[in-house]
Design a protein around this motif. Structure first.
Motif, PDB file in Angstrom:
ATOM      1  N   THR A 105       4.974   6.718  -2.492  1.00 24.16           N
ATOM      2  CA  THR A 105       4.302   5.823  -3.451  1.00 24.16           C
ATOM      3  C   THR A 105       5.112   4.530  -3.579  1.00 24.16           C
ATOM      4  OG1 THR A 105       5.419   6.847  -5.345  1.00 24.16           O
ATOM      5  CG2 THR A 105       3.274   7.743  -4.723  1.00 24.16           C
ATOM      6  N   GLY A 106       5.437   3.962  -2.409  1.00 22.19           N
ATOM      7  CA  GLY A 106       6.092   2.660  -2.378  1.00 22.19           C
ATOM      8  C   GLY A 106       5.050   1.562  -2.491  1.00 22.19           C
ATOM      9  N   VAL A 107       5.270   0.481  -1.760  1.00 15.93           N
ATOM     10  CA  VAL A 107       4.378  -0.677  -1.864  1.00 15.93           C
ATOM     11  C   VAL A 107       2.949  -0.259  -1.503  1.00 15.93           C
ATOM     12  CG1 VAL A 107       3.957  -3.019  -1.086  1.00 15.93           C
ATOM     13  CG2 VAL A 107       6.304  -2.167  -1.221  1.00 15.93           C
ATOM     14  N   GLY A 116       1.728   2.846  -0.956  1.00 13.32           N
ATOM     15  CA  GLY A 116       1.247   3.996  -1.712  1.00 13.32           C
ATOM     16  C   GLY A 116       0.645   3.552  -3.039  1.00 13.32           C
ATOM     17  N   ASP A 164       7.653  11.069  -4.176  1.00 11.77           N
ATOM     18  CA  ASP A 164       8.401  10.001  -3.503  1.00 11.77           C
ATOM     19  C   ASP A 164       9.888  10.334  -3.588  1.00 11.77           C
ATOM     20  OD1 ASP A 164       7.598   6.953  -2.549  1.00 11.77           O
ATOM     21  OD2 ASP A 164       9.715   7.181  -3.105  1.00 11.77           O
ATOM     22  N   PRO A 174       7.354   5.669   5.356  1.00 13.28           N
ATOM     23  CA  PRO A 174       7.697   5.006   6.624  1.00 13.28           C
ATOM     24  C   PRO A 174       7.232   5.843   7.817  1.00 13.28           C
ATOM     25  CG  PRO A 174       9.528   4.895   5.096  1.00 13.28           C
ATOM     26  CD  PRO A 174       8.506   5.796   4.461  1.00 13.28           C
ATOM     27  N   ASP A 175       7.033   5.181   8.931  1.00  8.57           N
ATOM     28  CA  ASP A 175       6.312   5.772  10.057  1.00  8.57           C
ATOM     29  C   ASP A 175       7.011   6.996  10.672  1.00  8.57           C
ATOM     30  OD1 ASP A 175       4.911   3.494   9.460  1.00  8.57           O
ATOM     31  OD2 ASP A 175       5.716   2.355  11.154  1.00  8.57           O
ATOM     32  N   LEU A 185       4.938  15.041   7.922  1.00  7.80           N
ATOM     33  CA  LEU A 185       4.119  15.186   6.716  1.00  7.80           C
ATOM     34  C   LEU A 185       2.686  15.549   7.069  1.00  7.80           C
ATOM     35  CD1 LEU A 185       5.676  12.220   4.732  1.00  7.80           C
ATOM     36  CD2 LEU A 185       6.026  14.664   4.325  1.00  7.80           C
ATOM     37  N   LYS A 225      -1.103   3.662   8.723  1.00  6.64           N
ATOM     38  CA  LYS A 225      -0.911   3.172  10.070  1.00  6.64           C
ATOM     39  C   LYS A 225       0.532   2.743  10.270  1.00  6.64           C
ATOM     40  CE  LYS A 225       0.316  -0.475   9.681  1.00  6.64           C
ATOM     41  NZ  LYS A 225       1.305  -1.315   8.964  1.00  6.64           N
ATOM     42  N   GLY A 261      -4.786   4.521   8.474  1.00 13.13           N
ATOM     43  CA  GLY A 261      -4.972   3.515   7.436  1.00 13.13           C
ATOM     44  C   GLY A 261      -5.211   2.074   7.818  1.00 13.13           C
ATOM     45  N   TRP A 318      12.845  -0.850   6.061  1.00 16.76           N
ATOM     46  CA  TRP A 318      12.844   0.050   7.208  1.00 16.76           C
ATOM     47  C   TRP A 318      12.063  -0.494   8.400  1.00 16.76           C
ATOM     48  CZ3 TRP A 318       7.961   1.368   8.540  1.00 16.76           C
ATOM     49  CH2 TRP A 318       6.980   1.288   7.547  1.00 16.76           C
ATOM     50  N   ARG A 319      11.120  -1.404   8.185  1.00 16.01           N
ATOM     51  CA  ARG A 319      10.303  -1.913   9.298  1.00 16.01           C
ATOM     52  C   ARG A 319      11.140  -2.656  10.342  1.00 16.01           C
ATOM     53  NH1 ARG A 319       7.048  -1.996   4.925  1.00 16.01           N
ATOM     54  NH2 ARG A 319       4.785  -1.888   5.095  1.00 16.01           N
ATOM     55  N   HIS A 360      -3.241  -3.249  13.362  1.00 11.53           N
ATOM     56  CA  HIS A 360      -4.482  -3.668  12.704  1.00 11.53           C
ATOM     57  C   HIS A 360      -5.378  -4.427  13.686  1.00 11.53           C
ATOM     58  CE1 HIS A 360      -3.560  -2.443   8.642  1.00 11.53           C
ATOM     59  NE2 HIS A 360      -2.422  -3.119   8.635  1.00 11.53           N
TER      60      HIS A 360
HETATM   61  N1  LIG Z   1      -2.793  -0.421   5.925  1.00 15.23           N
HETATM   62  C1  LIG Z   1      -2.032  -1.429   5.523  1.00 15.23           C
HETATM   63  O1  LIG Z   1      -2.485  -2.574   5.413  1.00 15.23           O
HETATM   64  C2  LIG Z   1      -0.588  -1.156   5.188  1.00 15.23           C
HETATM   65  C3  LIG Z   1       0.131  -2.076   4.412  1.00 15.23           C
HETATM   66  C4  LIG Z   1       1.449  -1.786   4.123  1.00 15.23           C
HETATM   67  C5  LIG Z   1       2.035  -0.627   4.598  1.00 15.23           C
HETATM   68  N2  LIG Z   1       1.318   0.230   5.356  1.00 15.23           N
HETATM   69  C6  LIG Z   1       1.935   1.479   5.866  1.00 15.23           C
HETATM   70  O2  LIG Z   1       2.209   2.325   4.749  1.00 15.23           O
HETATM   71  C7  LIG Z   1       3.371   3.091   4.997  1.00 15.23           C
HETATM   72  C8  LIG Z   1       4.363   2.868   3.856  1.00 15.23           C
HETATM   73  O3  LIG Z   1       4.735   1.503   3.815  1.00 15.23           O
HETATM   74  P1  LIG Z   1       5.322   0.853   2.485  1.00 15.23           P
HETATM   75  O4  LIG Z   1       5.307  -0.591   2.673  1.00 15.23           O
HETATM   76  O5  LIG Z   1       4.630   1.412   1.317  1.00 15.23           O
HETATM   77  O6  LIG Z   1       6.835   1.388   2.518  1.00 15.23           O
HETATM   78  P2  LIG Z   1       7.783   1.561   1.276  1.00 15.23           P
HETATM   79  O7  LIG Z   1       9.167   1.619   1.791  1.00 15.23           O
HETATM   80  O8  LIG Z   1       7.456   0.558   0.215  1.00 15.23           O
HETATM   81  O9  LIG Z   1       7.376   2.979   0.680  1.00 15.23           O
HETATM   82  C9  LIG Z   1       7.530   4.149   1.425  1.00 15.23           C
HETATM   83  C10 LIG Z   1       7.894   5.264   0.441  1.00 15.23           C
HETATM   84  O10 LIG Z   1       7.858   6.516   1.154  1.00 15.23           O
HETATM   85  C11 LIG Z   1       8.791   7.348   0.523  1.00 15.23           C
HETATM   86  N3  LIG Z   1       9.111   8.466   1.412  1.00 15.23           N
HETATM   87  C12 LIG Z   1       9.726   8.448   2.602  1.00 15.23           C
HETATM   88  N4  LIG Z   1       9.809   9.688   3.108  1.00 15.23           N
HETATM   89  C13 LIG Z   1       9.232  10.496   2.193  1.00 15.23           C
HETATM   90  C14 LIG Z   1       9.056  11.894   2.115  1.00 15.23           C
HETATM   91  N5  LIG Z   1       9.466  12.708   3.088  1.00 15.23           N
HETATM   92  N6  LIG Z   1       8.462  12.406   1.018  1.00 15.23           N
HETATM   93  C15 LIG Z   1       8.063  11.600   0.008  1.00 15.23           C
HETATM   94  N7  LIG Z   1       8.203  10.262   0.027  1.00 15.23           N
HETATM   95  C16 LIG Z   1       8.800   9.729   1.110  1.00 15.23           C
HETATM   96  C17 LIG Z   1       9.969   6.452   0.254  1.00 15.23           C
HETATM   97  O11 LIG Z   1      10.756   6.984  -0.773  1.00 15.23           O
HETATM   98  C18 LIG Z   1       9.307   5.135  -0.107  1.00 15.23           C
HETATM   99  O12 LIG Z   1       9.260   4.948  -1.503  1.00 15.23           O
HETATM  100  C19 LIG Z   1       3.870   2.663   6.373  1.00 15.23           C
HETATM  101  O13 LIG Z   1       3.387   3.552   7.337  1.00 15.23           O
HETATM  102  C20 LIG Z   1       3.264   1.293   6.563  1.00 15.23           C
HETATM  103  O14 LIG Z   1       3.100   0.942   7.914  1.00 15.23           O
HETATM  104  C21 LIG Z   1       0.026  -0.002   5.639  1.00 15.23           C
END
Ligand SMILES: NC(=O)c1ccc[n+]([C@@H]2O[C@H](COP(=O)([O-])OP(=O)(O)OC[C@H]3O[C@@H](n4cnc5c(N)ncnc54)[C@H](O)[C@@H]3O)[C@@H](O)[C@H]2O)c1
Length: 454
Positions: free
Chosen positions: A55-57, A59, A79, A119-120, A126, A141, A167, A242-243, A259
């Motif tokens: 539930t980061g950015v 999520g 998270d 993260p990917d 999961l 994605k 996604g 992480w990216r 995308h």
């Molecule tokens: N579709 C889109 O437009 C779009 C936009 C942004 C991000 N994303 C994708 O979303 C995913 C997350 O990106 P983000 O920007 O939110 O990253 P982020 O770092 O903001 O959040 C990721 C969260 O995952 C948590 N996490 C990691 N491993 C975990 C686990 N085993 N159990 C529970 N939580 C866990 C971390 O604690 C972190 O808070 C990536 O795959 C990214 O490519 C997609």
């Protein structure tokens, strides 16, 4: 007739008297229909209960978007970073059980589906564990971190008969649906060349996100974050940015190419892995210890067309997807799709005959005009109009994408961006990086299910 004269096509256009300033443009605002359709279709007894892992950015964005999706309810969040439990609850505007341990979510019988937004490098574990627990999965994605991950994920989903959606929300967007309709109509003619880019020019665009003030080994489960990656001491920059690092992400290819590839596959009806990829690029500006280039351009071969993708973290050129056909050009930019027809009516040669003597040129033109008489004044053909379609200002493709997923959970009918589609797009990203890092042409070997050097 010289270069400064009217061409025959221009003459015909002028002759109509209505299009003297060039082809007219028709602008239409697209109507979002998906959400309202489902709003009527979901009875309360059909509510899908889901939980979010990560539930980061993203999520939190997905949780917020889910509030607009009829017939779904978030019943838990997970998270590794404690403050993100609070962020998630704020996003859904209610209190739900929150944990660092995703197994607590998967063990719950009242959870139908999970969102994986980690993260990917964590996607495979999961998704596979969620399928083993019988949960349908909306996985962000790019689907996979490696080629092997993708095939293991397909295997798990198919064995457990779970609904999977990846996604890239463009695949469910009304803009891409319009683009697909125009492409399928044949009005572009044959499309042999597709170009797309996604450029940004900011620290945030280059993933240099600020580290929250409370980030520490006490508030973050660093060891679980490292699962599937090399062990190393706690490093908040790696956790939040992480990216930039190959242990967890795929750089620009995994973040943005995916995308573009997913959208282009959807519009063109392509559901394959590219045959070959060649990349160039470099780290020109963001020299902060990252693994991935801040500029990458990749040339892809598909059986029926070529595709060029670019991402540049040093320009605010934004994004564009362009389909260049023999009869028209279509572009997707911001929240619009534009179609511009080409005038393909016959024209006499107007260039090379000026290297002929006048007598031969005149003879050629006379014969050509005899064979192509101008239409009578009343039969002048009005050219096809340019067209622009725009999504309404509050349109949200993410909510439509979620709606498609949750509807698949109910109906058991697969979505377009299922695990096969998502795997194809992700491998396109891995090929871009393989070509970049190996300074070689990346070739897809379908028998070995591997990327190899040409
Ligand atoms: N579709 C889109 O437009 C779009 C936009 C942004 C991000 N994303 C994708 O979303 C995913 C997350 O990106 P983000 O920007 O939110 O990253 P982020 O770092 O903001 O959040 C990721 C969260 O995952 C948590 N996490 C990691 N491993 C975990 C686990 N085993 N159990 C529970 N939580 C866990 C971390 O604690 C972190 O808070 C990536 O795959 C990214 O490519 C997609």
């Amino acid at each position: 007739m010289g270069y400064s004269s009217l061409t025959r096509r221009q003459f015909i256009r002028f002759g109509t008297g209505v299009l003297a300033a060039g082809p007219a443009a028709k602008a239409t605002v697209l109507q979002p229909s998906l959400l309202s359709t489902y709003a009527r279709a979901v009875p309360p007894s059909d509510t899908v209960r889901f939980a979010s892992i990560g539930t980061g950015v993203r999520g939190c964005e997905l949780l917020q978007a889910s509030l607009r999706v009829p017939g779904v309810e978030c019943v838990g969040v997970c998270d590794l970073y404690d403050s993100r439990h609070d962020a998630a609850k704020e996003a859904i505007k209610k209190d739900v059980p929150a944990s660092r341990d995703y197994r607590k979510i998967l063990d719950r019988k009242d959870v139908d589906a999970v969102i994986v937004a980690t993260p990917d490098h964590q996607h495979r574990k999961l998704l596979v564990d969620a399928c083993l627990a019988g949960k349908d999965v909306y996985c962000e994605k790019p689907m996979s971190h490696t080629v092997e991950d993708g095939f293991a994920m397909i295997d798990a989903a198919q064995k457990a008969n779970c609904m999977i959606q990846i996604g890239s929300q463009g695949v469910s967007s009304i803009l891409y649906a319009k683009a697909k309709e125009i492409y399928a109509s044949g009005r572009l003619g044959d499309v042999f060349m597709i170009e797309a880019y996604s450029d940004r020019n900011s620290a945030s665009g280059a993933w240099v996100y600020p580290i929250p003030p409370d980030a520490s080994e006490q508030t973050i489960d660093w060891n679980t974050f490292l699962d599937g990656a090399p062990k190393r001491p706690f490093d908040a920059a790696r956790f939040f940015r992480w990216r930039c690092f190959a242990d967890y992400g795929e750089g620009l290819a995994g973040d943005l190419f995916v995308h573009l590839i997913s959208g282009i596959h959807f519009v063109t009806g392509t559901n394959t892995i590219p045959q070959r990829a060649q990349s160039t690029g470099g780290i020109f500006r963001w020299k902060d210890g990252r693994d991935f280039p801040d500029v990458i351009e990749t040339f892809y071969d598909y059986p029926n067309f070529r595709m060029v993708l670019r991402c540049n973290l040093n320009s605010d050129a934004g994004g564009l997807v362009a389909f260049f056909g023999t009869k028209g050009t279509m572009t997707i930019k911001d929240s619009t799709v534009a179609y511009k027809p080409q005038d393909t009516r016959p024209e006499p040669e107007g260039y090379s005959i000026y290297g002929w003597p006048a007598r031969l040129r005149d003879e050629y033109l006379k014969k050509w005009r005899e064979e192509h008489p101008l239409p009578a004044p009343l039969a002048f053909h009005v050219e096809e109009e340019s067209e622009t379609y725009a999504a309404p200002p509050d349109y949200d493709a993410v909510a439509d994408h979620q709606t498609n997923f949750f509807n698949a959970v109910r109906t058991r009918k697969p979505v377009v961006e299922n695990e096969i589609f998502g795997n194809h797009a992700a491998i396109g990203c891995h090929m871009a990086n393989y070509a970049y890092f190996n300074k070689a042409i990346a070739v897809w070997d379908p028998a070995a299910k591997k990327i190899v050097k040409a």
